[in-house]
Design a protein around this motif. Structure first.
Motif, PDB file in Angstrom:
ATOM      1  N   MET A 161       0.826  -1.184   0.000  1.00 26.63           N
ATOM      2  CA  MET A 161       0.000   0.000   0.000  1.00 26.63           C
ATOM      3  C   MET A 161       0.868   1.243   0.000  1.00 26.63           C
ATOM      4  O   MET A 161       0.568   2.204  -0.671  1.00 26.63           O
ATOM      5  CB  MET A 161      -0.916  -0.047   1.223  1.00 26.63           C
ATOM      6  N   ALA A 162       1.949   1.206   0.740  1.00 26.98           N
ATOM      7  CA  ALA A 162       2.860   2.340   0.790  1.00 26.98           C
ATOM      8  C   ALA A 162       3.531   2.554  -0.560  1.00 26.98           C
ATOM      9  O   ALA A 162       3.817   3.682  -0.950  1.00 26.98           O
ATOM     10  CB  ALA A 162       3.897   2.138   1.877  1.00 26.98           C
ATOM     11  N   ALA A 163       3.777   1.454  -1.272  1.00 27.86           N
ATOM     12  CA  ALA A 163       4.404   1.571  -2.590  1.00 27.86           C
ATOM     13  C   ALA A 163       3.488   2.293  -3.572  1.00 27.86           C
ATOM     14  O   ALA A 163       3.947   3.082  -4.399  1.00 27.86           O
ATOM     15  CB  ALA A 163       4.770   0.191  -3.112  1.00 27.86           C
ATOM     16  N   ARG A 193       3.761   5.993  -2.874  1.00 25.94           N
ATOM     17  CA  ARG A 193       5.013   6.580  -3.375  1.00 25.94           C
ATOM     18  C   ARG A 193       4.980   6.754  -4.888  1.00 25.94           C
ATOM     19  O   ARG A 193       5.427   7.762  -5.422  1.00 25.94           O
ATOM     20  CB  ARG A 193       6.188   5.680  -2.994  1.00 25.94           C
ATOM     21  N   ILE A 194       4.442   5.777  -5.570  1.00 27.71           N
ATOM     22  CA  ILE A 194       4.367   5.855  -7.033  1.00 27.71           C
ATOM     23  C   ILE A 194       3.443   7.000  -7.462  1.00 27.71           C
ATOM     24  O   ILE A 194       3.758   7.763  -8.382  1.00 27.71           O
ATOM     25  CB  ILE A 194       3.891   4.506  -7.626  1.00 27.71           C
ATOM     26  N   SER A 195       2.308   7.129  -6.776  1.00 24.61           N
ATOM     27  CA  SER A 195       1.385   8.204  -7.138  1.00 24.61           C
ATOM     28  C   SER A 195       2.007   9.580  -6.871  1.00 24.61           C
ATOM     29  O   SER A 195       1.823  10.522  -7.650  1.00 24.61           O
ATOM     30  CB  SER A 195       0.063   8.063  -6.375  1.00 24.61           C
ATOM     31  N   GLN A 196       2.813   9.695  -5.795  1.00 21.54           N
ATOM     32  CA  GLN A 196       3.491  10.964  -5.511  1.00 21.54           C
ATOM     33  C   GLN A 196       4.534  11.269  -6.579  1.00 21.54           C
ATOM     34  O   GLN A 196       4.675  12.417  -7.022  1.00 21.54           O
ATOM     35  CB  GLN A 196       4.142  10.922  -4.130  1.00 21.54           C
ATOM     36  N   LEU A 199       2.748  12.395  -9.713  1.00 22.73           N
ATOM     37  CA  LEU A 199       2.196  13.734  -9.521  1.00 22.73           C
ATOM     38  C   LEU A 199       3.296  14.783  -9.635  1.00 22.73           C
ATOM     39  O   LEU A 199       3.132  15.802 -10.304  1.00 22.73           O
ATOM     40  CB  LEU A 199       1.505  13.824  -8.156  1.00 22.73           C
ATOM     41  N   ARG A 200       4.446  14.515  -9.000  1.00 27.26           N
ATOM     42  CA  ARG A 200       5.560  15.468  -9.058  1.00 27.26           C
ATOM     43  C   ARG A 200       6.070  15.621 -10.487  1.00 27.26           C
ATOM     44  O   ARG A 200       6.370  16.714 -10.936  1.00 27.26           O
ATOM     45  CB  ARG A 200       6.705  14.990  -8.161  1.00 27.26           C
ATOM     46  N   SER A 201       6.174  14.515 -11.221  1.00 28.56           N
ATOM     47  CA  SER A 201       6.695  14.604 -12.589  1.00 28.56           C
ATOM     48  C   SER A 201       5.725  15.366 -13.489  1.00 28.56           C
ATOM     49  O   SER A 201       6.151  16.147 -14.336  1.00 28.56           O
ATOM     50  CB  SER A 201       6.972  13.215 -13.149  1.00 28.56           C
ATOM     51  N   SER A 202       4.420  15.172 -13.300  1.00 28.33           N
ATOM     52  CA  SER A 202       3.452  15.908 -14.133  1.00 28.33           C
ATOM     53  C   SER A 202       3.451  17.397 -13.797  1.00 28.33           C
ATOM     54  O   SER A 202       3.328  18.236 -14.682  1.00 28.33           O
ATOM     55  CB  SER A 202       2.049  15.321 -13.976  1.00 28.33           C
ATOM     56  N   LEU A 203       3.608  17.736 -12.514  1.00 32.85           N
ATOM     57  CA  LEU A 203       3.689  19.148 -12.139  1.00 32.85           C
ATOM     58  C   LEU A 203       4.961  19.795 -12.685  1.00 32.85           C
ATOM     59  O   LEU A 203       4.948  20.940 -13.139  1.00 32.85           O
ATOM     60  CB  LEU A 203       3.627  19.298 -10.620  1.00 32.85           C
ATOM     61  N   THR A 204       6.047  19.069 -12.654  1.00 31.98           N
ATOM     62  CA  THR A 204       7.312  19.591 -13.171  1.00 31.98           C
ATOM     63  C   THR A 204       7.206  19.843 -14.666  1.00 31.98           C
ATOM     64  O   THR A 204       7.663  20.875 -15.167  1.00 31.98           O
ATOM     65  CB  THR A 204       8.450  18.614 -12.869  1.00 31.98           C
TER      66      THR A 204
END
Length: 112
Positions: free
Chosen positions: A1-3, A6-9, A12-17
Protein backbone atom coordinates in the motif's frame (compact mmCIF):
# COMPACT_ATOMS: atom_id res chain seq x y z
CA UNK A 1 0.00 0.00 0.00
CA UNK A 2 2.86 2.34 0.79
CA UNK A 3 4.40 1.57 -2.59
CA UNK A 4 1.23 2.72 -4.35
CA UNK A 5 1.36 6.01 -2.42
CA UNK A 6 5.01 6.58 -3.37
CA UNK A 7 4.37 5.86 -7.03
CA UNK A 8 1.38 8.20 -7.14
CA UNK A 9 3.49 10.96 -5.51
CA UNK A 10 6.28 10.45 -8.07
CA UNK A 11 3.82 10.62 -10.95
CA UNK A 12 2.20 13.73 -9.52
CA UNK A 13 5.56 15.47 -9.06
CA UNK A 14 6.70 14.60 -12.59
CA UNK A 15 3.45 15.91 -14.13
CA UNK A 16 3.69 19.15 -12.14
CA UNK A 17 7.31 19.59 -13.17
CA UNK A 18 6.41 19.09 -16.84
CA UNK A 19 3.58 21.63 -16.56
CA UNK A 20 5.94 24.18 -15.00
CA UNK A 21 8.49 23.63 -17.77
CA UNK A 22 5.85 24.11 -20.46
CA UNK A 23 4.61 27.34 -18.87
CA UNK A 24 8.16 28.61 -18.49
CA UNK A 25 8.92 27.82 -22.10
CA UNK A 26 5.78 29.61 -23.27
CA UNK A 27 6.69 32.71 -21.25
CA UNK A 28 10.25 32.64 -22.57
CA UNK A 29 9.00 32.64 -26.18
CA UNK A 30 7.24 35.99 -25.69
CA UNK A 31 3.59 34.98 -25.65
CA UNK A 32 3.01 37.36 -22.75
CA UNK A 33 4.42 40.27 -24.74
CA UNK A 34 2.07 39.58 -27.64
CA UNK A 35 -1.02 39.46 -25.44
CA UNK A 36 -0.03 42.67 -23.63
CA UNK A 37 0.44 44.40 -26.99
CA UNK A 38 -2.96 43.10 -28.16
CA UNK A 39 -4.75 44.48 -25.09
CA UNK A 40 -2.93 47.80 -25.40
CA UNK A 41 -4.04 48.14 -29.02
CA UNK A 42 -7.63 47.15 -28.12
CA UNK A 43 -7.66 49.76 -25.36
CA UNK A 44 -6.67 52.59 -27.68
CA UNK A 45 -8.63 51.44 -30.76
CA UNK A 46 -11.85 50.13 -29.16
CA UNK A 47 -12.25 51.21 -25.53
CA UNK A 48 -11.29 54.89 -25.65
CA UNK A 49 -13.28 55.66 -28.83
CA UNK A 50 -16.24 53.76 -27.35
CA UNK A 51 -16.17 55.91 -24.22
CA UNK A 52 -15.87 59.03 -26.40
CA UNK A 53 -18.93 58.05 -28.49
CA UNK A 54 -20.95 57.40 -25.31
CA UNK A 55 -19.96 60.81 -23.90
CA UNK A 56 -20.92 62.55 -27.16
CA UNK A 57 -24.27 60.74 -27.19
CA UNK A 58 -24.98 61.81 -23.61
CA UNK A 59 -24.02 65.44 -24.37
CA UNK A 60 -26.29 65.62 -27.44
CA UNK A 61 -29.22 64.06 -25.56
CA UNK A 62 -28.76 66.59 -22.74
CA UNK A 63 -28.87 69.45 -25.24
CA UNK A 64 -32.27 68.24 -26.52
CA UNK A 65 -33.62 67.75 -22.99
CA UNK A 66 -36.23 70.18 -21.72
CA UNK A 67 -35.15 72.13 -18.66
CA UNK A 68 -38.64 73.20 -17.62
CA UNK A 69 -39.87 72.48 -14.13
CA UNK A 70 -42.33 69.55 -14.07
CA UNK A 71 -45.91 70.30 -13.08
CA UNK A 72 -46.68 69.81 -9.39
CA UNK A 73 -49.38 67.25 -8.53
CA UNK A 74 -50.29 67.15 -4.82
CA UNK A 75 -50.93 63.40 -4.68
CA UNK A 76 -51.44 62.17 -1.13
CA UNK A 77 -49.12 59.16 -1.51
CA UNK A 78 -46.14 61.21 -2.73
CA UNK A 79 -43.72 63.14 -0.48
CA UNK A 80 -44.93 61.51 2.75
CA UNK A 81 -42.95 62.76 5.78
CA UNK A 82 -43.65 60.40 8.67
CA UNK A 83 -40.47 61.60 10.37
CA UNK A 84 -38.24 64.63 9.82
CA UNK A 85 -34.91 64.21 8.06
CA UNK A 86 -31.96 64.43 10.50
CA UNK A 87 -30.26 67.25 8.53
CA UNK A 88 -31.10 70.84 7.68
CA UNK A 89 -34.67 71.90 8.34
CA UNK A 90 -35.88 68.28 8.25
CA UNK A 91 -38.07 68.77 5.18
CA UNK A 92 -35.45 68.61 2.39
CA UNK A 93 -33.92 65.32 1.22
CA UNK A 94 -30.16 64.88 1.45
CA UNK A 95 -29.56 65.62 -2.26
CA UNK A 96 -32.37 68.14 -2.66
CA UNK A 97 -32.69 70.05 -5.94
CA UNK A 98 -35.08 73.01 -5.62
CA UNK A 99 -35.77 72.99 -9.36
CA UNK A 100 -36.74 69.30 -9.67
CA UNK A 101 -37.63 68.03 -6.17
CA UNK A 102 -40.93 69.26 -4.80
CA UNK A 103 -41.71 69.56 -1.10
CA UNK A 104 -45.08 68.35 0.25
CA UNK A 105 -46.55 71.84 -0.36
CA UNK A 106 -45.08 72.38 -3.83
CA UNK A 107 -41.89 73.70 -5.39
CA UNK A 108 -39.78 76.21 -3.48
CA UNK A 109 -40.02 79.88 -4.43
CA UNK A 110 -43.28 79.59 -6.39
CA UNK A 111 -46.44 81.10 -4.97
CA UNK A 112 -49.24 79.86 -7.18
Amino acid sequence: MAAVGRISQLLLRSSLTQARRQLSAAAAHGHGDQSARLWKILTFVVAFPGVGVCMLNMYLKEQQHSHEQPEFHPYSHLRIRSKRFPWGDGNHSLFHNAHLNALPGGYEGHDE
